[in-house]
Design an enzyme around this catalytic site. Structure first.
Site, mmCIF file in Angstrom:
data_model
loop_
_atom_site.group_PDB
_atom_site.id
_atom_site.type_symbol
_atom_site.label_atom_id
_atom_site.label_comp_id
_atom_site.label_asym_id
_atom_site.label_seq_id
_atom_site.Cartn_x
_atom_site.Cartn_y
_atom_site.Cartn_z
ATOM 1 N N SER A 1 85.199 -25.503 37.966
ATOM 2 C CA SER A 1 83.795 -25.878 38.047
ATOM 3 C C SER A 1 82.943 -24.615 38.228
ATOM 4 O O SER A 1 83.070 -23.673 37.456
ATOM 5 C CB SER A 1 83.591 -26.892 39.179
ATOM 6 O OG SER A 1 82.328 -27.489 39.121
ATOM 7 N N ASP B 1 86.524 -35.464 31.857
ATOM 8 C CA ASP B 1 85.388 -34.801 32.497
ATOM 9 C C ASP B 1 84.109 -35.097 31.721
ATOM 10 O O ASP B 1 83.999 -34.782 30.530
ATOM 11 C CB ASP B 1 85.641 -33.299 32.537
ATOM 12 C CG ASP B 1 84.726 -32.543 33.487
ATOM 13 O OD1 ASP B 1 83.629 -33.043 33.773
ATOM 14 O OD2 ASP B 1 85.122 -31.451 33.914
ATOM 15 N N HIS C 1 85.661 -35.089 36.351
ATOM 16 C CA HIS C 1 85.549 -33.683 36.720
ATOM 17 C C HIS C 1 86.357 -33.360 37.975
ATOM 18 O O HIS C 1 86.965 -32.275 38.068
ATOM 19 C CB HIS C 1 84.073 -33.340 36.944
ATOM 20 C CG HIS C 1 83.835 -31.908 37.305
ATOM 21 N ND1 HIS C 1 84.126 -30.872 36.446
ATOM 22 C CD2 HIS C 1 83.335 -31.338 38.437
ATOM 23 C CE1 HIS C 1 83.813 -29.722 37.017
ATOM 24 N NE2 HIS C 1 83.348 -29.985 38.235
#
Length: 391
Positions: A170, A338, A368
């Protein structure tokens, strides 16, 4: 005569900020004072400090150092129990430790709370140098490049000339990629997981809505709320931002399978007056409540703005040119479900010459957040990047 019923217990109001403060227990944190830092968007940030944690022992030649990068609301507490100074347990505990993929009997692992964060590093909740007041509204804009520049100084302070690997997912994946692009001589290999090379309009839109929720809260006070009494900070706005974000972290299919249209037990969402909640509403309320007790709204705005401005091609001739110029070996992986950083974002990075073995897919129903929970699939990626970086 019947005994009086005890008064109902109510939860205490959250503090104005959930940031770690200097009068709180330090826990496992250590601190590095890194001087004044020039910023990519102009000006300089004086008196930069990073809070960090380490595990393992650094070899005499420094060749076994590894940097682990946390995501938006994470911190340096990668592994370990919750306790004094640490509001949550480690977020990658299944992957880091003796005998695990990132074996701390072999590797010296470093993790820093990101610049602009709120768990001991310089950020909006920190005391401004030369003042007794927090930075608040005066805190400058930061970029991912600035965050990595601070981490480079941390490496210098620790005597680490080169990390065998930098790993992150991320926002942490953005910093991993930035390290590879900006410091090729100081990174052996990088794991770039569940992220993008440049924020898209869809991501900027979703993230800007979260910022708007925070700054519209009357408790925001223009960013100068940190020393207000408990209950008077921008908790409503930060909680709303967290709810919006959490919907991008999970998937529609997972939420429907877990909650469907079920009511929260003991509540009636279809009541004509004072309706209760659906179970999914309670789930989002829970995550919002947790965040406002452990995070700072100013840091949330600062770090989310850094997500919006992220582009590995900034001042490098554009995104594609920057990716083409990376020489550090990259292990690139995406989570197949995601919806915040779709697979196509990782495919763009995996098409770069530095990517080893093409795109890897982590299969998950968690969206995610798969980069946090699918440890069994991520462990081989960690081992691979460590092997590449130690060659």
């Amino acid at each position: 005569m019947a005994a009086a019923l005890p008064a109902a217990r109510t939860a205490p109001p959250p503090p104005a900020t959930g940031a770690w403060r200097e009068d709180h227990p330090a826990g496992r944190r250590r601190f590095a004072d890194l001087g004044d830092l020039p910023l990519q968007l102009g000006g300089a940030l004086p008196g930069v400090r990073l809070a960090y944690e380490t595990w393992g022992v650094l070899d005499e030649d420094g060749s076994n150092a590894v940097l682990v990068e946390h995501a938006l609301t994470g911190d340096a507490h990668v592994v370990g129990e919750a306790g004094p100074g640490h509001p949550t347990p480690g977020w990658w505990g299944d992957l880091v430790g003796p005998g695990r993929a990132l074996d701390t009997d072999r590797w010296f692992v470093v993790a820093a709370n990101v610049l602009g964060g709120c768990q001991g590093s310089t950020g909006p909740a920190s005391r401004r140098p030369g003042s007794t007041a927090p930075w608040g509204s005066a805190f400058p804009r930061l970029t991912v490049g600035d965050q990595v520049a601070a981490e480079v100084r941390l490496a210098d302070a620790l005597g680490i000339e080169r990390f065998a690997a930098v790993l992150g997912g991320s926002m942490g994946g953005m910093r991993s990629l930035e390290w590879a692009a900006a410091q090729p001589g100081r990174v052996g290999a990088a794991l770039v997981l569940a992220t993008c090379a440049a924020s898209t309009a869809d991501q900027i839109g979703a993230q800007s809505a979260q910022i708007a929720a925070v700054v519209a809260d009357p408790g925001w006070h223009g960013g100068d709320y940190h020393d207000l009494p408990a209950g008077q900070g921008p908790h409503t706005g930060l909680g709303l931002a967290r709810r919006l974000a959490h919907l991008t972290y999970r998937t529609a299919a997972e939420l429907d399978a877990r909650f469907g249209r079920l009511p929260q037990p003991g509540e009636d969402p279809l009541a004509p007056v004072a309706p209760g909640r659906f179970a999914v509403q309670s789930y989002l309320d829970h995550h919002a409540g947790k965040l406002v007790h452990r995070f700072d709204a100013g840091s949330y705005v600062t770090l989310t703005d850094a997500l919006n401005t992220w582009d590995v091609g900034f001042r490098r001739g554009g995104t594609d040119a920057a990716l083409a110029a990376v020489t550090t070996p990259l292990v690139v992986a995406a989570v197949d479900s995601d919806r915040l950083y779709p697979v196509a974002d990782s495919e763009r990075i995996a098409a770069s010459p530095a990517a080893v073995g093409g795109l890897r897919l982590v299969t998950s129903t968690a969206g995610h957040d798969g980069f946090l929970v699918e440890s069994a699939q991520i462990a081989p990626l960690v081992r691979e990047v460590l092997d590449l970086g130690s060659r």
